[in-house]
Design a protein around this motif. Structure first.
Motif, short mmCIF file in Angstrom:
data_model
loop_
_atom_site.label_atom_id
_atom_site.label_comp_id
_atom_site.label_asym_id
_atom_site.label_seq_id
_atom_site.Cartn_x
_atom_site.Cartn_y
_atom_site.Cartn_z
N LEU A 253 -1.45 26.29 -26.09
CA LEU A 253 -0.10 26.26 -26.65
C LEU A 253 0.82 27.16 -25.83
N PRO A 254 2.10 26.79 -25.71
CA PRO A 254 3.04 27.66 -25.00
C PRO A 254 3.14 29.02 -25.69
N GLU A 255 3.41 30.06 -24.91
CA GLU A 255 3.52 31.41 -25.50
C GLU A 255 4.68 31.51 -26.46
N GLU A 256 5.79 30.85 -26.14
CA GLU A 256 6.95 30.85 -27.02
C GLU A 256 6.84 29.67 -27.99
N PRO A 257 7.21 29.87 -29.23
CA PRO A 257 7.17 28.75 -30.16
C PRO A 257 8.09 27.63 -29.67
N SER A 258 7.70 26.43 -29.92
CA SER A 258 8.48 25.28 -29.49
C SER A 258 9.71 25.14 -30.36
N VAL A 259 10.88 25.19 -29.74
CA VAL A 259 12.13 25.09 -30.49
C VAL A 259 12.48 23.63 -30.70
N ALA A 260 13.14 23.37 -31.82
CA ALA A 260 13.57 22.01 -32.10
C ALA A 260 14.55 21.56 -31.03
N ARG A 261 14.40 20.34 -30.62
CA ARG A 261 15.30 19.77 -29.62
C ARG A 261 15.51 18.31 -29.94
N GLU A 262 16.48 17.73 -29.30
CA GLU A 262 16.79 16.33 -29.52
C GLU A 262 15.62 15.46 -29.08
N LEU A 263 15.28 14.48 -29.89
CA LEU A 263 14.20 13.57 -29.55
C LEU A 263 14.65 12.63 -28.44
N PRO A 264 13.71 12.22 -27.59
CA PRO A 264 14.09 11.26 -26.55
C PRO A 264 14.38 9.89 -27.18
N THR A 265 15.26 9.14 -26.54
CA THR A 265 15.59 7.81 -27.03
C THR A 265 14.56 6.80 -26.53
N VAL A 266 14.59 5.62 -27.11
CA VAL A 266 13.72 4.54 -26.66
C VAL A 266 13.92 4.31 -25.17
N ALA A 267 15.19 4.26 -24.72
CA ALA A 267 15.48 4.04 -23.30
C ALA A 267 14.88 5.15 -22.43
N GLN A 268 14.97 6.41 -22.88
CA GLN A 268 14.41 7.52 -22.10
C GLN A 268 12.90 7.45 -22.04
N VAL A 269 12.26 7.08 -23.13
CA VAL A 269 10.80 6.97 -23.14
C VAL A 269 10.35 5.88 -22.17
N LEU A 270 10.97 4.71 -22.27
CA LEU A 270 10.60 3.62 -21.36
C LEU A 270 10.88 3.98 -19.91
#
Length: 167
Positions: free
Chosen positions: A31-48
């Motif tokens: 696991l990363p040393e720093e807690p994972s901060v909430a961020r914007e989810l990737p879009t369908v287009a970004q995933v593809l």
């Protein structure tokens, strides 16, 4: 027998309590040393796009509005030899989009909570996860039997990860 791998942003796994559960199963989980901060989810287009940039192909099990299979997620160019040569096949790809059922096409701008790969090449999922982490932040990868858990973070080198990658 079929098998599957699932990928989800680490901040969602933390919010859902999956990280605590995962750490209990595998205390060596990187696991990363720093807690994972909430961020914007990737879009369908970004995933593809991430999958395409990783050089991967597969079969989309999610209906995507405006989706061009040749451009967004091409099919396997060599089905007779791809699996036996460790080709970049993601298998059957399902995108987890909130509020979408299997019959309704989702837009390319919709956020993706998780991605499930059924019968993939393990090396293809590693390449796809590295490419997706650059957009989505740290990712938790796990198999359907919960026997193995793995974290892929932005900037990770595929060659370094491949030495520990369990699939």
């Amino acid at each position: 027998m079929s098998w599957a791998l699932q990928v989800m942003p680490l901040h969602l796994a933390a919010a859902d309590g999956v990280i605590d559960w995962a750490a209990d199963i595998d205390p060596s989980l990187a696991l990363p040393e720093e807690p994972s901060v909430a961020r914007e989810l990737p879009t369908v287009a970004q995933v593809l796009s991430a999958f395409r940039e990783a050089g991967c192909h597969g079969v989309s099990w999610s209906r995507v509005a405006g989706h061009d299979p040749v451009r967004d997620l091409p099919g396997c160019p060599a089905p007779a030899t791809c699996a036996s040569t460790g080709g970049p096949d993601l298998g059957e790809v399902s995108l987890g989009v909130d509020g979408a059922d299997g019959d309704e096409p989702v837009g390319l701008d919709r956020p993706v909570r998780d991605v499930r790969f059924r019968k993939p090449s393990g090396t293809a999922v590693l390449a796809a996860a590295v490419a997706l982490a650059a957009r989505a932040g740290p990712l938790l990868v796990f198999d359907d039997g919960m026997e193995h858990l793995f974290v892929v973070s932005p900037g990770d080198e595929p060659a370094d990860l491949a030495r520990r990658w369990p699939w």
